[in-house]
Design a protein around this motif. Structure first.
Motif, mmCIF file in Angstrom:
data_model
loop_
_atom_site.group_PDB
_atom_site.id
_atom_site.type_symbol
_atom_site.label_atom_id
_atom_site.label_comp_id
_atom_site.label_asym_id
_atom_site.label_seq_id
_atom_site.Cartn_x
_atom_site.Cartn_y
_atom_site.Cartn_z
ATOM 1 N N ASP A 153 0.815 -1.229 0.000
ATOM 2 C CA ASP A 153 0.000 0.000 0.000
ATOM 3 C C ASP A 153 0.841 1.268 0.000
ATOM 4 O O ASP A 153 0.342 2.337 -0.338
ATOM 5 C CB ASP A 153 -0.934 0.018 1.220
ATOM 6 N N ASP A 154 2.106 1.182 0.377
ATOM 7 C CA ASP A 154 2.979 2.353 0.387
ATOM 8 C C ASP A 154 3.406 2.746 -1.029
ATOM 9 O O ASP A 154 3.805 3.883 -1.258
ATOM 10 C CB ASP A 154 4.255 2.085 1.204
ATOM 11 N N CYS A 155 3.338 1.818 -1.970
ATOM 12 C CA CYS A 155 3.856 2.033 -3.323
ATOM 13 C C CYS A 155 2.773 2.547 -4.271
ATOM 14 O O CYS A 155 1.588 2.265 -4.099
ATOM 15 C CB CYS A 155 4.440 0.738 -3.875
ATOM 16 N N ALA A 156 3.200 3.267 -5.284
ATOM 17 C CA ALA A 156 2.290 3.821 -6.294
ATOM 18 C C ALA A 156 1.632 2.693 -7.090
ATOM 19 O O ALA A 156 2.060 1.540 -7.034
ATOM 20 C CB ALA A 156 3.069 4.751 -7.227
ATOM 21 N N SER A 157 0.629 3.045 -7.861
ATOM 22 C CA SER A 157 -0.101 2.082 -8.681
ATOM 23 C C SER A 157 0.843 1.344 -9.625
ATOM 24 O O SER A 157 1.723 1.948 -10.243
ATOM 25 C CB SER A 157 -1.166 2.824 -9.492
ATOM 26 N N GLY A 158 0.677 0.017 -9.721
ATOM 27 C CA GLY A 158 1.519 -0.790 -10.591
ATOM 28 C C GLY A 158 2.814 -1.227 -9.929
ATOM 29 O O GLY A 158 3.622 -1.909 -10.533
ATOM 30 N N LEU A 159 3.005 -0.813 -8.669
ATOM 31 C CA LEU A 159 4.211 -1.175 -7.937
ATOM 32 C C LEU A 159 3.842 -1.994 -6.707
ATOM 33 O O LEU A 159 2.719 -1.907 -6.212
ATOM 34 C CB LEU A 159 4.975 0.080 -7.489
ATOM 35 N N ALA A 160 4.791 -2.775 -6.229
ATOM 36 C CA ALA A 160 4.587 -3.572 -5.019
ATOM 37 C C ALA A 160 5.854 -3.492 -4.177
ATOM 38 O O ALA A 160 6.950 -3.304 -4.692
ATOM 39 C CB ALA A 160 4.280 -5.022 -5.381
ATOM 40 N N CYS A 161 5.689 -3.640 -2.876
ATOM 41 C CA CYS A 161 6.813 -3.577 -1.945
ATOM 42 C C CYS A 161 7.458 -4.951 -1.838
ATOM 43 O O CYS A 161 6.790 -5.947 -1.568
ATOM 44 C CB CYS A 161 6.316 -3.117 -0.568
ATOM 45 N N HIS A 162 8.751 -5.001 -2.094
ATOM 46 C CA HIS A 162 9.506 -6.248 -1.916
ATOM 47 C C HIS A 162 10.831 -5.904 -1.269
ATOM 48 O O HIS A 162 11.589 -5.082 -1.783
ATOM 49 C CB HIS A 162 9.752 -6.946 -3.254
ATOM 50 N N ARG A 163 11.090 -6.534 -0.106
ATOM 51 C CA ARG A 163 12.318 -6.275 0.649
ATOM 52 C C ARG A 163 12.528 -4.782 0.875
ATOM 53 O O ARG A 163 13.616 -4.247 0.661
ATOM 54 C CB ARG A 163 13.516 -6.909 -0.013
ATOM 55 N N GLU A 164 11.446 -4.130 1.277
ATOM 56 C CA GLU A 164 11.438 -2.709 1.650
ATOM 57 C C GLU A 164 11.826 -1.770 0.507
ATOM 58 O O GLU A 164 12.429 -0.723 0.720
ATOM 59 C CB GLU A 164 12.310 -2.472 2.878
ATOM 60 N N GLN A 165 11.461 -2.150 -0.733
ATOM 61 C CA GLN A 165 11.700 -1.286 -1.882
ATOM 62 C C GLN A 165 10.548 -1.453 -2.873
ATOM 63 O O GLN A 165 10.106 -2.571 -3.136
ATOM 64 C CB GLN A 165 13.020 -1.646 -2.558
ATOM 65 N N CYS A 166 10.051 -0.338 -3.416
ATOM 66 C CA CYS A 166 8.970 -0.390 -4.393
ATOM 67 C C CYS A 166 9.516 -0.869 -5.737
ATOM 68 O O CYS A 166 10.447 -0.284 -6.290
ATOM 69 C CB CYS A 166 8.332 0.993 -4.572
ATOM 70 N N LEU A 167 8.919 -1.966 -6.242
ATOM 71 C CA LEU A 167 9.312 -2.543 -7.520
ATOM 72 C C LEU A 167 8.073 -2.711 -8.389
ATOM 73 O O LEU A 167 6.950 -2.666 -7.888
ATOM 74 C CB LEU A 167 9.948 -3.926 -7.304
ATOM 75 N N HIS A 168 8.259 -2.949 -9.686
ATOM 76 C CA HIS A 168 7.129 -3.250 -10.552
ATOM 77 C C HIS A 168 6.449 -4.505 -10.013
ATOM 78 O O HIS A 168 7.114 -5.430 -9.535
ATOM 79 C CB HIS A 168 7.588 -3.479 -12.000
ATOM 80 N N GLU A 169 5.118 -4.554 -10.082
ATOM 81 C CA GLU A 169 4.362 -5.674 -9.516
ATOM 82 C C GLU A 169 4.849 -7.024 -10.045
ATOM 83 O O GLU A 169 5.015 -7.974 -9.290
ATOM 84 C CB GLU A 169 2.867 -5.522 -9.790
ATOM 85 N N GLY A 170 5.075 -7.110 -11.354
ATOM 86 C CA GLY A 170 5.531 -8.364 -11.952
ATOM 87 C C GLY A 170 6.885 -8.798 -11.398
ATOM 88 O O GLY A 170 7.104 -9.970 -11.105
ATOM 89 N N SER A 171 7.790 -7.845 -11.234
ATOM 90 C CA SER A 171 9.119 -8.161 -10.693
ATOM 91 C C SER A 171 9.016 -8.621 -9.246
ATOM 92 O O SER A 171 9.651 -9.603 -8.848
ATOM 93 C CB SER A 171 10.032 -6.941 -10.774
#
Length: 145
Positions: free
Chosen positions: A39-57
């Motif tokens: 929820d912290d990341c912009a649309s199309g992004l997801a949080c992984h290991r405390e960094q916003c990345l593209h959802e697919g990545s």
């Protein structure tokens, strides 16, 4: 030197507070920003290991980590397996889990001095079922090992 350390500490506090500040003003973190949840990341992004990345990545990295950790079919202490040793598979029992995909094993029919830590790369197939399959004596004697 002391001033430099204080400046670095202030920068770390600001970076750590970045997701909270963005959430408070209703903005979402851009690609590469620090985060604590999707929820912290912009649309199309997801949080992984405390960094916003593209959802697919992020999805791909999560799946790779899940597979690497052995989730779903994780081996456990007491599982009977076959371990590759000098081109042949030897029956063994897992005596400890060292890390995901890394196990301490005892080779059946050998002294404890031959116990080793092995990775999935040396293990044949899945865990064998309990005592229904009685392992035959190893082809090599303990003196050959």
């Amino acid at each position: 030197m002391r001033v430099r350390a204080i400046t670095v500490l202030r920068a770390l506090v600001i970076v750590a507070a970045f997701p909270v500040v963005l959430a408070a003003c209703g903005k979402k973190a851009p690609l590469g920003s620090p985060c604590r949840a999707d929820d912290d990341c912009a649309s199309g992004l997801a949080c992984h290991r405390e960094q916003c990345l593209h959802e697919g990545s992020a999805r791909r990295l999560r799946e790779e980590e899940r597979r690497a950790s052995g989730a779903g079919g994780a081996r456990k202490v007491g599982d009977r397996i076959e371990v590759e040793w000098k081109g042949a598979y030897k029956p063994a029992v897992i005596t400890g889990v060292v890390a995901p995909g890394s196990y301490r094993v005892h080779f059946e029919g050998y002294d404890a001095q031959w116990d080793e830590i092995v990775t999935e790369a040396r293990i044949k197939g899945g865990a064998r079922s309990g005592s229904a399959q009685k392992a035959s004596a190893p082809a090599a004697s303990s003196a050959e090992r």
